[in-house]
Design a protein around this motif. Structure first.
Motif, mmCIF file in Angstrom:
data_model
loop_
_atom_site.group_PDB
_atom_site.id
_atom_site.type_symbol
_atom_site.label_atom_id
_atom_site.label_comp_id
_atom_site.label_asym_id
_atom_site.label_seq_id
_atom_site.Cartn_x
_atom_site.Cartn_y
_atom_site.Cartn_z
ATOM 1 N N GLU A 15 47.479 50.421 51.264
ATOM 2 C CA GLU A 15 46.625 51.187 50.365
ATOM 3 C C GLU A 15 47.221 51.356 48.963
ATOM 4 O OE1 GLU A 15 44.562 55.569 49.894
ATOM 5 O OE2 GLU A 15 45.100 54.885 51.900
ATOM 6 N N GLU A 16 48.470 51.701 48.866
ATOM 7 C CA GLU A 16 49.081 51.924 47.550
ATOM 8 C C GLU A 16 49.025 50.666 46.683
ATOM 9 O OE1 GLU A 16 53.445 53.019 45.737
ATOM 10 O OE2 GLU A 16 52.834 54.037 47.582
ATOM 11 N N ARG A 17 49.363 49.519 47.260
ATOM 12 C CA ARG A 17 49.321 48.257 46.504
ATOM 13 C C ARG A 17 47.889 47.841 46.188
ATOM 14 N NH1 ARG A 17 52.934 47.172 50.581
ATOM 15 N NH2 ARG A 17 51.416 45.761 51.511
ATOM 16 N N VAL A 19 45.334 49.730 45.577
ATOM 17 C CA VAL A 19 44.857 50.534 44.450
ATOM 18 C C VAL A 19 45.627 50.196 43.170
ATOM 19 C CG1 VAL A 19 44.600 52.892 43.570
ATOM 20 C CG2 VAL A 19 44.027 52.382 45.954
ATOM 21 N N ALA A 20 46.937 50.010 43.278
ATOM 22 C CA ALA A 20 47.752 49.719 42.092
ATOM 23 C C ALA A 20 47.395 48.376 41.466
ATOM 24 C CB ALA A 20 49.241 49.740 42.457
ATOM 25 N N GLU A 21 47.053 47.392 42.275
ATOM 26 C CA GLU A 21 46.730 46.056 41.780
ATOM 27 C C GLU A 21 45.262 45.911 41.366
ATOM 28 O OE1 GLU A 21 48.006 43.318 44.807
ATOM 29 O OE2 GLU A 21 50.040 44.131 44.805
ATOM 30 N N ARG A 22 44.468 46.914 41.637
ATOM 31 C CA ARG A 22 43.035 46.849 41.357
ATOM 32 C C ARG A 22 42.706 46.606 39.879
ATOM 33 N NH1 ARG A 22 37.959 46.351 43.785
ATOM 34 N NH2 ARG A 22 36.462 47.542 42.599
ATOM 35 N N PRO A 23 43.307 47.338 38.927
ATOM 36 C CA PRO A 23 42.940 47.116 37.518
ATOM 37 C C PRO A 23 43.152 45.678 37.052
ATOM 38 C CG PRO A 23 44.119 49.190 37.737
ATOM 39 C CD PRO A 23 44.231 48.479 39.060
ATOM 40 N N ALA A 24 44.254 45.064 37.418
ATOM 41 C CA ALA A 24 44.507 43.673 37.009
ATOM 42 C C ALA A 24 43.517 42.726 37.671
ATOM 43 C CB ALA A 24 45.941 43.272 37.353
ATOM 44 N N MET A 25 43.177 43.000 38.927
ATOM 45 C CA MET A 25 42.218 42.153 39.634
ATOM 46 C C MET A 25 40.843 42.247 38.986
ATOM 47 S SD MET A 25 39.493 41.959 41.918
ATOM 48 C CE MET A 25 39.392 43.462 42.850
ATOM 49 N N VAL A 26 40.388 43.459 38.695
ATOM 50 C CA VAL A 26 39.061 43.637 38.085
ATOM 51 C C VAL A 26 39.037 43.037 36.683
ATOM 52 C CG1 VAL A 26 37.393 45.351 37.253
ATOM 53 C CG2 VAL A 26 38.436 45.616 39.515
ATOM 54 N N ASP A 27 40.117 43.186 35.940
ATOM 55 C CA ASP A 27 40.182 42.599 34.599
ATOM 56 C C ASP A 27 40.033 41.075 34.672
ATOM 57 O OD1 ASP A 27 40.628 42.817 31.714
ATOM 58 O OD2 ASP A 27 42.555 41.850 32.143
ATOM 59 N N GLU A 73 44.327 36.308 40.530
ATOM 60 C CA GLU A 73 44.516 37.752 40.728
ATOM 61 C C GLU A 73 43.621 38.285 41.840
ATOM 62 O OE1 GLU A 73 45.415 36.871 36.362
ATOM 63 O OE2 GLU A 73 43.938 36.224 37.840
ATOM 64 N N CYS A 74 42.449 37.711 41.974
ATOM 65 C CA CYS A 74 41.532 38.129 43.042
ATOM 66 C C CYS A 74 42.054 37.639 44.395
ATOM 67 C CB CYS A 74 40.131 37.611 42.781
ATOM 68 S SG CYS A 74 39.363 38.304 41.300
ATOM 69 N N ALA A 75 42.449 36.384 44.450
ATOM 70 C CA ALA A 75 42.984 35.831 45.691
ATOM 71 C C ALA A 75 44.201 36.630 46.153
ATOM 72 C CB ALA A 75 43.330 34.360 45.506
ATOM 73 N N ALA A 76 45.067 37.022 45.218
ATOM 74 C CA ALA A 76 46.250 37.812 45.571
ATOM 75 C C ALA A 76 45.851 39.190 46.094
ATOM 76 C CB ALA A 76 47.169 37.939 44.362
ATOM 77 N N PHE A 78 43.100 39.985 47.614
ATOM 78 C CA PHE A 78 42.459 39.841 48.919
ATOM 79 C C PHE A 78 43.466 39.814 50.067
ATOM 80 C CE2 PHE A 78 38.719 37.429 46.800
ATOM 81 C CZ PHE A 78 38.166 38.634 46.382
ATOM 82 N N ARG A 79 44.738 39.560 49.790
ATOM 83 C CA ARG A 79 45.732 39.518 50.867
ATOM 84 C C ARG A 79 45.882 40.874 51.549
ATOM 85 N NH1 ARG A 79 48.766 40.683 46.507
ATOM 86 N NH2 ARG A 79 50.679 41.888 46.741
ATOM 87 N N HIS A 80 45.449 41.939 50.894
ATOM 88 C CA HIS A 80 45.520 43.279 51.486
ATOM 89 C C HIS A 80 44.420 43.507 52.520
ATOM 90 C CE1 HIS A 80 48.532 44.160 48.540
ATOM 91 N NE2 HIS A 80 47.686 44.036 47.532
ATOM 92 N N ILE A 81 43.417 42.665 52.540
ATOM 93 C CA ILE A 81 42.282 42.835 53.439
ATOM 94 C C ILE A 81 42.627 42.302 54.823
ATOM 95 C CG2 ILE A 81 39.891 42.147 53.884
ATOM 96 C CD1 ILE A 81 39.480 42.114 50.829
ATOM 97 N N ALA A 82 42.485 43.176 55.809
ATOM 98 C CA ALA A 82 42.749 42.789 57.191
ATOM 99 C C ALA A 82 41.516 42.155 57.823
ATOM 100 C CB ALA A 82 43.189 44.003 58.011
#
Length: 103
Positions: A15-17, A19-27, A73-76, A78-82
């Motif tokens: 969860e922490e990663r 949320v933390a990586e979300r802004p770069a992914m959305v950008d 950035e999106c592919a990276a 997505f690695r958090h998705i189980a």
């Protein structure tokens, strides 16, 4: 306009990663697919997640859904998705916004 609804669960401890990586992914997503007007990451009561994206058109949403894996950035992210619960697109038929703009 169209709305994309993507339901998923994440890996334990991610969860922490996520949320933390979300802004770069959305950008990166918005740079590649400028039809993305807004993105909301939500957590449901059962602990699953629902990503809600607002698109200028359904065609742009569907194209992005097909090609999003090509954005590093999106592919990276997505690695958090189980487990994916799938992606749906819905057309906005009527809308109201706080700034008074009707769709």
């Amino acid at each position: 306009m169209a709305i994309e609804l993507a339901r998923f669960t994440i890996h334990d401890g991610a969860e922490e990663r996520l949320v933390a990586e979300r802004p770069a992914m959305v950008d990166a997503l918005r740079r590649r697919f400028p039809g993305c007007l807004a993105a909301y990451l939500t957590r449901e009561d059962d602990g699953s997640w629902l990503d809600v994206l607002v698109w200028r058109s359904r065609a742009e949403a569907e194209r992005a859904a097909r090609e999003v894996g090509s954005v590093p950035e999106c592919a990276a992210w997505f690695r958090h998705i189980a487990e994916s619960g799938g992606v749906r697109h819905v057309d906005v038929v009527a809308a109201w916004t706080a700034d008074g703009a009707d769709a």
